[in-house]
Design a protein around this motif. Sequence first.
Motif, PDB file in Angstrom:
ATOM      1  N   ASP A  50     -35.672  43.215  -4.888  1.00  0.00           N
ATOM      2  CA  ASP A  50     -36.433  44.247  -4.979  1.00  0.00           C
ATOM      3  C   ASP A  50     -36.294  45.458  -5.398  1.00  0.00           C
ATOM      4  O   ASP A  50     -37.140  46.361  -5.501  1.00  0.00           O
ATOM      5  N   ARG A  51     -34.980  45.882  -5.801  1.00  0.00           N
ATOM      6  CA  ARG A  51     -34.453  47.152  -6.477  1.00  0.00           C
ATOM      7  C   ARG A  51     -34.749  48.341  -5.461  1.00  0.00           C
ATOM      8  O   ARG A  51     -35.025  49.216  -5.634  1.00  0.00           O
ATOM      9  N   LEU A  52     -34.714  47.846  -4.079  1.00  0.00           N
ATOM     10  CA  LEU A  52     -34.942  49.153  -3.038  1.00  0.00           C
ATOM     11  C   LEU A  52     -36.136  49.701  -3.260  1.00  0.00           C
ATOM     12  O   LEU A  52     -36.309  50.887  -2.849  1.00  0.00           O
ATOM     13  N   HIS A  53     -37.079  49.021  -3.522  1.00  0.00           N
ATOM     14  CA  HIS A  53     -38.523  49.489  -3.919  1.00  0.00           C
ATOM     15  C   HIS A  53     -39.371  48.505  -3.050  1.00  0.00           C
ATOM     16  O   HIS A  53     -39.520  47.414  -2.927  1.00  0.00           O
ATOM     17  N   CYS A  54     -40.561  49.427  -2.424  1.00  0.00           N
ATOM     18  CA  CYS A  54     -41.671  48.698  -1.822  1.00  0.00           C
ATOM     19  C   CYS A  54     -42.397  48.072  -2.710  1.00  0.00           C
ATOM     20  O   CYS A  54     -43.092  48.635  -3.979  1.00  0.00           O
ATOM     21  N   VAL A  55     -42.636  46.853  -2.881  1.00  0.00           N
ATOM     22  CA  VAL A  55     -43.416  45.761  -3.836  1.00  0.00           C
ATOM     23  C   VAL A  55     -44.964  46.233  -3.830  1.00  0.00           C
ATOM     24  O   VAL A  55     -45.694  46.084  -4.631  1.00  0.00           O
ATOM     25  N   TYR A  56     -45.402  46.960  -2.687  1.00  0.00           N
ATOM     26  CA  TYR A  56     -46.851  47.251  -2.786  1.00  0.00           C
ATOM     27  C   TYR A  56     -47.351  48.581  -3.304  1.00  0.00           C
ATOM     28  O   TYR A  56     -47.848  48.784  -4.097  1.00  0.00           O
ATOM     29  N   CYS A  57     -46.582  49.858  -2.829  1.00  0.00           N
ATOM     30  CA  CYS A  57     -46.755  51.225  -3.141  1.00  0.00           C
ATOM     31  C   CYS A  57     -45.615  51.506  -4.233  1.00  0.00           C
ATOM     32  O   CYS A  57     -45.983  52.369  -5.314  1.00  0.00           O
ATOM     33  N   GLY A  58     -44.800  50.901  -4.547  1.00  0.00           N
ATOM     34  CA  GLY A  58     -43.618  50.918  -5.740  1.00  0.00           C
ATOM     35  C   GLY A  58     -42.649  51.986  -5.289  1.00  0.00           C
ATOM     36  O   GLY A  58     -41.924  52.337  -6.394  1.00  0.00           O
ATOM     37  N   GLY A  59     -42.867  52.587  -4.366  1.00  0.00           N
ATOM     38  CA  GLY A  59     -41.990  53.608  -3.951  1.00  0.00           C
ATOM     39  C   GLY A  59     -40.609  53.194  -3.643  1.00  0.00           C
ATOM     40  O   GLY A  59     -40.335  52.217  -3.410  1.00  0.00           O
ATOM     41  N   ALA A  60     -39.336  54.255  -4.072  1.00  0.00           N
ATOM     42  CA  ALA A  60     -37.988  53.859  -3.886  1.00  0.00           C
ATOM     43  C   ALA A  60     -37.925  54.440  -2.417  1.00  0.00           C
ATOM     44  O   ALA A  60     -38.167  55.544  -1.970  1.00  0.00           O
ATOM     45  N   PHE A  61     -36.889  53.522  -1.928  1.00  0.00           N
ATOM     46  CA  PHE A  61     -36.499  53.897  -0.275  1.00  0.00           C
ATOM     47  C   PHE A  61     -35.123  53.653  -0.041  1.00  0.00           C
ATOM     48  O   PHE A  61     -34.525  53.019  -0.785  1.00  0.00           O
ATOM     49  N   LEU A  62     -34.611  54.241   0.745  1.00  0.00           N
ATOM     50  CA  LEU A  62     -33.202  53.726   1.098  1.00  0.00           C
ATOM     51  C   LEU A  62     -33.397  52.488   1.974  1.00  0.00           C
ATOM     52  O   LEU A  62     -34.497  52.346   2.651  1.00  0.00           O
ATOM     53  N   PRO A  63     -32.468  51.815   2.194  1.00  0.00           N
ATOM     54  CA  PRO A  63     -32.435  50.468   2.709  1.00  0.00           C
ATOM     55  C   PRO A  63     -33.010  50.435   4.194  1.00  0.00           C
ATOM     56  O   PRO A  63     -33.678  49.762   4.733  1.00  0.00           O
ATOM     57  N   GLU A  64     -32.814  51.648   5.001  1.00  0.00           N
ATOM     58  CA  GLU A  64     -32.991  51.597   6.446  1.00  0.00           C
ATOM     59  C   GLU A  64     -34.462  52.039   6.559  1.00  0.00           C
ATOM     60  O   GLU A  64     -34.910  52.017   7.417  1.00  0.00           O
ATOM     61  N   GLU A  65     -35.143  52.644   5.311  1.00  0.00           N
ATOM     62  CA  GLU A  65     -36.404  52.658   5.375  1.00  0.00           C
ATOM     63  C   GLU A  65     -37.633  51.737   5.029  1.00  0.00           C
ATOM     64  O   GLU A  65     -38.635  51.870   4.836  1.00  0.00           O
ATOM     65  N   LEU A  66     -36.881  50.473   4.625  1.00  0.00           N
ATOM     66  CA  LEU A  66     -37.697  49.352   4.377  1.00  0.00           C
ATOM     67  C   LEU A  66     -37.851  48.354   5.343  1.00  0.00           C
ATOM     68  O   LEU A  66     -36.729  48.073   6.112  1.00  0.00           O
ATOM     69  N   THR A  67     -38.802  47.546   5.188  1.00  0.00           N
ATOM     70  CA  THR A  67     -38.799  46.420   6.042  1.00  0.00           C
ATOM     71  C   THR A  67     -38.827  45.073   5.159  1.00  0.00           C
ATOM     72  O   THR A  67     -39.180  45.382   3.780  1.00  0.00           O
ATOM     73  N   LEU A  68     -38.785  44.078   5.775  1.00  0.00           N
ATOM     74  CA  LEU A  68     -39.297  42.794   5.233  1.00  0.00           C
ATOM     75  C   LEU A  68     -40.577  42.034   5.477  1.00  0.00           C
ATOM     76  O   LEU A  68     -41.019  42.297   6.699  1.00  0.00           O
ATOM     77  N   ASP A  69     -41.493  42.098   4.596  1.00  0.00           N
ATOM     78  CA  ASP A  69     -42.573  41.478   4.735  1.00  0.00           C
ATOM     79  C   ASP A  69     -42.912  39.961   4.171  1.00  0.00           C
ATOM     80  O   ASP A  69     -42.474  39.846   3.133  1.00  0.00           O
ATOM     81  N   HIS A  70     -43.633  39.418   4.953  1.00  0.00           N
ATOM     82  CA  HIS A  70     -43.800  37.978   4.662  1.00  0.00           C
ATOM     83  C   HIS A  70     -45.090  38.030   3.668  1.00  0.00           C
ATOM     84  O   HIS A  70     -45.936  38.602   4.075  1.00  0.00           O
ATOM     85  N   VAL A  71     -45.003  37.473   2.522  1.00  0.00           N
ATOM     86  CA  VAL A  71     -46.115  37.524   1.533  1.00  0.00           C
ATOM     87  C   VAL A  71     -47.034  36.363   2.240  1.00  0.00           C
ATOM     88  O   VAL A  71     -48.308  36.737   2.372  1.00  0.00           O
TER      89      VAL A  71
END
Length: 122
Positions: free
Chosen positions: A17-38
Motif C-alpha cells: 500500500d506504499r506506506l499510505h493510509c488507504v482511507y485518507c490517502g496520507g503518507a506515513f512512516l511505518p510505525e505510524e500505520l496500523t493494519l486494518d481488516h477490510v
Amino acid sequence: MKRKAPATRRDRVLHRDRLHCVYCGGAFLPEELTLDHVEPRMRGGDDSEGNLVACCTGCNRSKGGLAAWSYLAGRPVERSNFLAAAESADTRHAAPVWPRLLRAIREAADAEARRERGTGSR
C-alpha cells in the motif's frame, strides 16, 4: 540486483500500500500505520494479506468494527482513496485486496447513490 521482499506480513502489506493510509490517502512512516481488516475478524474476516490494508490510527479508529463497504458507502473521498490504493497497490510485496471485497465496496457505493437520488433499487 533483485530486491528482497519485506519479511513480515505487516511489512509486506504496508509496502504493497506504499506506506499510505488507504482511507485518507496520507503518507506515513511505518510505525505510524496500523493494519486494518477490510472485513473485520468479528464479522468473519481473516488475517490474510487480501483482507488487510495499511491504515492510519485516526482512520482505523473512525472505521472501528465496520466492514470497509459499510464504512465507505457514505464517504466518497475515502472510498475513492481506497479504490485508487487497491488499483495502484504494489502486488510484488503482498497479495491484492480480494476482488469480492472491492466489489462489495463498489456495490454499497452504488446503492448509496441510488438512495441519494431517490430511485431505490432496480
